[in-house]
Enzyme design. Structure first.
Site, mmCIF file in Angstrom:
data_model
loop_
_atom_site.group_PDB
_atom_site.id
_atom_site.type_symbol
_atom_site.label_atom_id
_atom_site.label_comp_id
_atom_site.label_asym_id
_atom_site.label_seq_id
_atom_site.Cartn_x
_atom_site.Cartn_y
_atom_site.Cartn_z
ATOM 1 C CG ASN A 119 42.068 39.056 44.499
ATOM 2 O OD1 ASN A 119 43.292 38.960 44.624
ATOM 3 N ND2 ASN A 119 41.400 40.168 44.754
ATOM 4 C CE LYS A 153 39.858 39.632 48.464
ATOM 5 N NZ LYS A 153 38.860 40.706 48.581
ATOM 6 C CG HIS A 159 40.322 44.910 45.172
ATOM 7 N ND1 HIS A 159 39.760 45.187 46.395
ATOM 8 C CD2 HIS A 159 39.920 43.669 44.835
ATOM 9 C CE1 HIS A 159 39.059 44.145 46.796
ATOM 10 N NE2 HIS A 159 39.132 43.213 45.864
ATOM 11 C CD GLU A 162 40.004 44.107 49.972
ATOM 12 O OE1 GLU A 162 39.212 43.229 50.310
ATOM 13 O OE2 GLU A 162 41.160 43.876 49.578
ATOM 14 C CD GLU A 166 36.053 45.720 43.617
ATOM 15 O OE1 GLU A 166 36.883 46.596 43.442
ATOM 16 O OE2 GLU A 166 36.159 44.879 44.521
ATOM 17 N N GLY A 204 33.492 39.689 50.210
ATOM 18 C CA GLY A 204 33.847 39.046 51.467
ATOM 19 C C GLY A 204 32.747 39.052 52.506
ATOM 20 C CB SER A 235 29.832 36.821 48.135
ATOM 21 O OG SER A 235 30.371 37.597 49.188
HETATM 22 C C1 LIG Z 1 36.115 42.247 41.817
HETATM 23 C C2 LIG Z 1 36.985 41.902 43.021
HETATM 24 C C3 LIG Z 1 36.346 40.919 43.858
HETATM 25 S S1 LIG Z 1 37.444 40.162 44.992
HETATM 26 O O1 LIG Z 1 38.619 39.726 44.338
HETATM 27 O O2 LIG Z 1 37.655 41.081 46.103
HETATM 28 C C4 LIG Z 1 36.565 38.790 45.556
HETATM 29 C C5 LIG Z 1 35.577 39.189 46.509
HETATM 30 C C6 LIG Z 1 34.765 38.034 47.029
HETATM 31 O O3 LIG Z 1 34.857 36.920 46.464
HETATM 32 O O4 LIG Z 1 34.014 38.251 47.980
#
Ligand SMILES: CCCS(=O)(=O)CCC(=O)O
Length: 249
Positions: free
Chosen positions: A10, A12, A96, A98, A166, A172, A212
């Site tokens: 992902n 971001k 997600h 967020e 998640e 993050g 993470s």
């Molecule tokens: C399940 C979504 C996880 S994510 O895509 O936001 C990655 C988060 C991270 O690696 O800290």
């Protein structure tokens, strides 16, 4: 039954074309297990979707980080499910944390989005997970079950659904769930699917972990019986993403 391992990246990021091209080059040059062993999907920001799809190796696939599901068109500034299908983008991440937190996407709204995206022929990575407050209050499974229930009430065919657990407190933050914590929720979630959707779907559906994940912790997490892969944030922009792909067991 053996469930094909699944790794999503992902992205971001607010990167540049050059940075995106560099990431794709690293992926295209990587020696990884075959697609029969691990399914790899990368999710760039919307503006790079056709560009990444045009450059990416054929055994990796592309996902959008969200889509709008108002029939016949996109909500202002969003990409609709129909537009993704038209662009040949096969996957989409929905629900997600967020978006649930910052854009008030309710469980029911996420369930509607998952069902509509599937109806348009997209494959869906559906995100669920609890906040630190919910975990500390002991309501993790109640929250995750309610989120999954809202999806299960709208979805009839699970073949193109991957569930991404998640823990919001691990996204993050560098605070990764321990393998035992991840396995506990994944196992309970698979039991919920078994009891409320059916044994066949429970055995087949991939439940992946996100929060993470990195090159150092992926192997132990991947070794958990109900962890079927990962949705990776920051580490998916780095060469260690290849190590995470190779952690497929
Ligand atoms: C399940 C979504 C996880 S994510 O895509 O936001 C990655 C988060 C991270 O690696 O800290």
């Amino acid at each position: 039954m053996a469930r094909k391992f699944f790794v999503g990246g992902n992205w971001k990021c607010n990167g540049t074309t050059e940075e995106v091209k560099k990431i794709v080059t690293t992926l295209n040059e990587a020696e990884v297990p075959s697609e029969d062993v691990v399914e790899v999907v990368v999710s760039p920001p919307f503006v790079f979707l056709p560009f990444v799809k045009s450059l990416l190796r054929p055994d990796f696939h592309v996902a959008a980080q969200n889509c709008w599901v108002r029939k016949g068109g996109a909500f202002t500034g969003e990409v609709s499910a129909e537009m993704l299908v038209n662009l040949g983008i096969p996957w989409v991440i929905l629900g997600h944390s967020e978006r649930r937190a910052l854009l008030n996407e309710s469980n029911e709204f996420v369930g509607d989005k998952v069902a509509y995206a599937l109806s348009q022929g997209l494959k869906v990575i559906a995100c669920i997970g609890e906040t630190l407050e919910q975990r500390e209050s002991g309501s993790t499974m109640a929250v995750v079950a309610a989120q999954t229930k809202a999806i299960a009430e709208k979805v009839t065919n699970w073949d193109n659904v991957v569930l991404a657990y998640e823990p919001v407190w691990a996204i993050g933050t560098g605070k990764v769930a321990t393998p035992a914590q991840a396995q506990e929720v994944h196992c309970e979630l698979r039991k919920w699917v078994h009891d409320n959707v059916g044994a066949e779907v429970a055995a087949k559906v991939r439940i992946i972990y996100g929060g993470s994940v990195n090159g150092a912790n992926c192997k132990e997490l991947a070794g958990q019986p109900d962890v079927d892969g990962f949705l990776v944030g920051g580490a998916s922009l780095k060469p260690e993403f290849v190590d995470i792909i190779k952690s497929a067991t």
